[in-house]
Design an enzyme around this catalytic site. Structure first.
Site, PDB file in Angstrom:
ATOM      1  N   GLU A 137       0.842  -1.197   0.000  1.00 38.11           N
ATOM      2  CA  GLU A 137       0.000   0.000   0.000  1.00 38.11           C
ATOM      3  C   GLU A 137       0.882   1.254   0.000  1.00 38.11           C
ATOM      4  O   GLU A 137       0.693   2.168  -0.797  1.00 38.11           O
ATOM      5  CB  GLU A 137      -0.893  -0.013   1.239  1.00 38.11           C
ATOM      6  CG  GLU A 137      -1.758   1.228   1.390  1.00 38.11           C
ATOM      7  CD  GLU A 137      -2.465   1.273   2.731  1.00 38.11           C
ATOM      8  OE1 GLU A 137      -3.428   2.043   2.850  1.00 38.11           O
ATOM      9  OE2 GLU A 137      -2.044   0.554   3.669  1.00 38.11           O
ATOM     10  N   HIS A 138       1.840   1.291   0.917  1.00 39.96           N
ATOM     11  CA  HIS A 138       2.792   2.402   1.011  1.00 39.96           C
ATOM     12  C   HIS A 138       4.207   1.863   0.802  1.00 39.96           C
ATOM     13  O   HIS A 138       4.580   0.863   1.411  1.00 39.96           O
ATOM     14  CB  HIS A 138       2.732   3.070   2.385  1.00 39.96           C
ATOM     15  CG  HIS A 138       1.367   3.525   2.792  1.00 39.96           C
ATOM     16  ND1 HIS A 138       0.571   2.808   3.678  1.00 39.96           N
ATOM     17  CD2 HIS A 138       0.646   4.617   2.440  1.00 39.96           C
ATOM     18  CE1 HIS A 138      -0.569   3.449   3.847  1.00 39.96           C
ATOM     19  NE2 HIS A 138      -0.556   4.547   3.109  1.00 39.96           N
TER      20      HIS A 138
END
Length: 431
Positions: free
Chosen positions: A326-327
């Site tokens: 996601e990050h």
């Protein structure tokens, strides 16, 4: 956390190392969500009251937040926070406006014009979590692009607090972004209400927003059943950091903890070619944990997180693309020089002075991002997420004469005689 040497693992062990803690939905969770969805579908508002009393511990006569309550929210939020929210909303708008998709028109052949029209989705539903912490920033991240897209009606659901009210900052964010209706509803029941509609909650065409395993499962089930469209699979938060020996251990530890504090099912990974760097990060984690109000939650998340030693940074990027975080934080000497190696990630943060927290709040990018490996095929929320793309074509008599032969050949090759006839009639050459 133990440091794992990637080169010492066989294929099965490598796959296990990258397994997410929430990757498999427990059977009881799936069945519970199915039951909640069916209860809302059949019982409407009555079911929502029963479920809210059961899970949130409050009895609500009505779910919709009044205009007066929305207006009063501003007085309940500190001026400093109000200003920060307004500033963040402006940056989010600036970034998202710059990336908006426009109509276009192309003449693909003489007498043949093709167009694409961008139209807003009529009614969208936004889910703003408030479990371990009310995420009013999510209301900004969803509300701003929905407004820019021109959606006619924007519905927002957020769980009630123990007094039965929505968090004032969430309400302020809704007001700042032009949300049209707000309901104090949470969990899978809120997703079901926006999908099926009830006497109080309108049926939405598409539902957006992150949440816990129940919320994620509800979105998946309803989307798979064709009841409502969803933005993406958005489950527990995660971050992967690729760092070299020059990275700042304290910065990395802080970034890992900023994800770990989201919840016990969050996952953090550190990939580095430097043993010394990873040991220093471990020490920094222990020190910073002592200062966190949500230290216990962070510890639970760290228990199933990973520090992975790689032989080269090239290997680190191969692992990252396989994991599709996601990050993704690039704590490297020259982070932009490595950006071309990124093939799958929700959002990327370059260098020592770009903590993931900036993207969560106010850099301008969207923090509603694909998790669980979905970044291999999904993108984060944008204005386009709230729009439909409609194609248009127009052919003149000379236009069909120009391209009709091509259509006839293709249709007949596929054995679709009616298709061929529809073209041939217009060309004046029907048998």
């Amino acid at each position: 956390m133990k440091i794992i040497d990637w080169n010492q693992l066989d294929t099965a062990a490598q796959a296990k190392t990258l397994t997410r803690p929430a990757q498999t939905i427990a059977t009881q969770t799936r069945e519970a969500v199915t039951a909640l969805i069916e209860q809302v579908r059949r019982g409407g508002d009555t079911a929502l009251r029963d479920i809210t009393a059961r899970f949130d511990g409050v009895d609500l006569a009505t779910f919709e937040v009044t205009a007066a309550e929305l207006a009063a929210a501003a007085t309940a939020v500190a001026p400093e926070l109000q200003h920060a929210m307004q500033t963040a909303a402006a940056r989010i708008e600036a970034f998202h406006r710059a990336g908006m998709t426009n109509d276009y028109r192309v003449e693909t052949a003489p007498g043949v014009v093709c167009e694409r029209l961008v139209r807003p989705i009529a009614r969208v539903g936004l889910y703003v979590p408030a479990g371990s912490a009310p995420l009013f920033s999510t209301a900004l991240m969803l509300g701003v692009p929905a407004r820019l897209a021109g959606c006619r009606e924007v519905v927002l659901c957020t769980p009630p607090s123990k007094d039965g009210r929505a968090n004032p900052a969430v309400l302020l964010a809704a007001r700042l972004t032009g949300v049209t209706r707000v309901f104090t509803l949470g969990g899978a029941q809120a997703i079901a209400a926006m999908a099926y509609g009830t006497a109080s909650v309108p049926t939405c065409d598409k539902v957006f927003g992150p949440g816990n395993s129940f919320v994620t499962e509800a979105k998946q089930q309803l989307a798979q059943a064709g009841v409502v469209a969803i933005d993406m699979p958005a489950g527990p938060s995660e971050v992967l950091v690729i760092a070299d020996a020059a990275a700042n251990p304290a910065f990395i530890a802080a970034d890992l903890l900023s994800q770990a504090e989201h919840g016990p099912d969050s996952q953090v990974l550190l990939l580095s070619d430097s043993d010394a760097l990873m040991t220093a990060v471990q020490n920094a984690l222990a020190l910073q944990l002592q200062q966190l109000s949500r230290a216990e939650i962070a510890r639970q998340a760290l228990a199933h997180s990973r520090f992975i030693k790689v032989a080269t940074l090239e290997t680190a990027f191969d692992i990252s693309n396989r994991y599709a975080p996601e990050h993704l934080i690039l704590a490297l000497r020259q982070p932009r020089a490595w950006l071309h190696r990124v093939a799958a990630a929700g959002s990327v943060f370059l260098g020592d002075y770009t903590p993931e927290a900036l993207g969560d709040y106010c850099s301008g990018t969207n923090h509603v991002l694909p998790t669980g490996g979905a970044a291999r095929a999904y993108s984060g929320v944008s204005v386009s997420s709230f729009q439909n793309m409609i194609s248009v074509q127009a052919a003149s008599r000379s236009g069909i004469a120009e391209i009709g032969g091509c259509a006839l050949t293709l249709a007949r090759a596929e054995g679709l005689d009616a298709h061929a006839n529809a073209v041939a009639l217009r060309m004046g050459s029907a048998p």
